[in-house]
Design an enzyme around this catalytic site. Sequence first.
Site, PDB file in Angstrom:
ATOM      1  N   THR A  59       0.827  -1.211   0.000  1.00 10.49           N
ATOM      2  CA  THR A  59       0.000   0.000   0.000  1.00 10.49           C
ATOM      3  C   THR A  59       0.860   1.260   0.000  1.00 10.49           C
ATOM      4  OG1 THR A  59      -1.703  -1.217   1.199  1.00 10.49           O
ATOM      5  CG2 THR A  59      -1.898   1.175   1.172  1.00 10.49           C
ATOM      6  N   CYS A  60       1.931   1.242   0.756  1.00 12.71           N
ATOM      7  CA  CYS A  60       2.831   2.405   0.788  1.00 12.71           C
ATOM      8  C   CYS A  60       3.467   2.616  -0.577  1.00 12.71           C
ATOM      9  CB  CYS A  60       3.908   2.209   1.849  1.00 12.71           C
ATOM     10  SG  CYS A  60       3.284   1.995   3.523  1.00 12.71           S
ATOM     11  N   ALA A  61       3.925   1.544  -1.189  1.00 10.95           N
ATOM     12  CA  ALA A  61       4.524   1.638  -2.515  1.00 10.95           C
ATOM     13  C   ALA A  61       3.514   2.179  -3.525  1.00 10.95           C
ATOM     14  CB  ALA A  61       5.052   0.272  -2.952  1.00 10.95           C
ATOM     15  N   SER A  63       0.988   4.140  -2.925  1.00 14.22           N
ATOM     16  CA  SER A  63       0.740   5.569  -2.691  1.00 14.22           C
ATOM     17  C   SER A  63       1.833   6.416  -3.339  1.00 14.22           C
ATOM     18  CB  SER A  63       0.601   5.881  -1.199  1.00 14.22           C
ATOM     19  OG  SER A  63       1.839   5.838  -0.531  1.00 14.22           O
TER      20      SER A  63
END
Length: 166
Positions: A59-61, A63
């Site tokens: 999810t961070c990647a 974003s």
Amino acid sequence: MANVTLGGTPVETIGNLPEVGSKAPNFKLTATDLSDKANSEFADARLVLNIFPSVDTGTCAQSIRTFNEKASQLENTKVLCISKDLPFAMARFCGAEGIENVESLSDYKTGRFGDEYGVTFKTGAFETLLSRCIVVIDTDGTVLHTEQVSEIADEPNYEAALDALK
């Protein structure tokens, strides 16, 4: 403190995001070249702070990828991707992904950013990492929009953040 979940399990942050309409706290973070970057260096630009636990999660990647795509269309706006990852990890990811429209910054040295923005996890498996949040700041340092994502595995509301810039 914000109450969020990690995989449905409740966790807490040490505080709350700055209020919309307030002045954003000053910050000093570390760039991928290990230089210090302060908010004063971005004084003439609007800022989108994409705050997250670690570039090494899906999810961070995503974003970072999403804001990288959208950032090129934003006038007088810088997107800062902020975590406690080592700058080397951020540089590796951005280099491998061809990420060029956002700036990666790390709070690994002091943790002050996470404390002053109220986003450091104080409980749970990600304790001491930064929670998933968005803070949009105008050129005068006024907070225009914030989002504390309630489930860490969920993506932020990109459109709401970008709409705050219109």
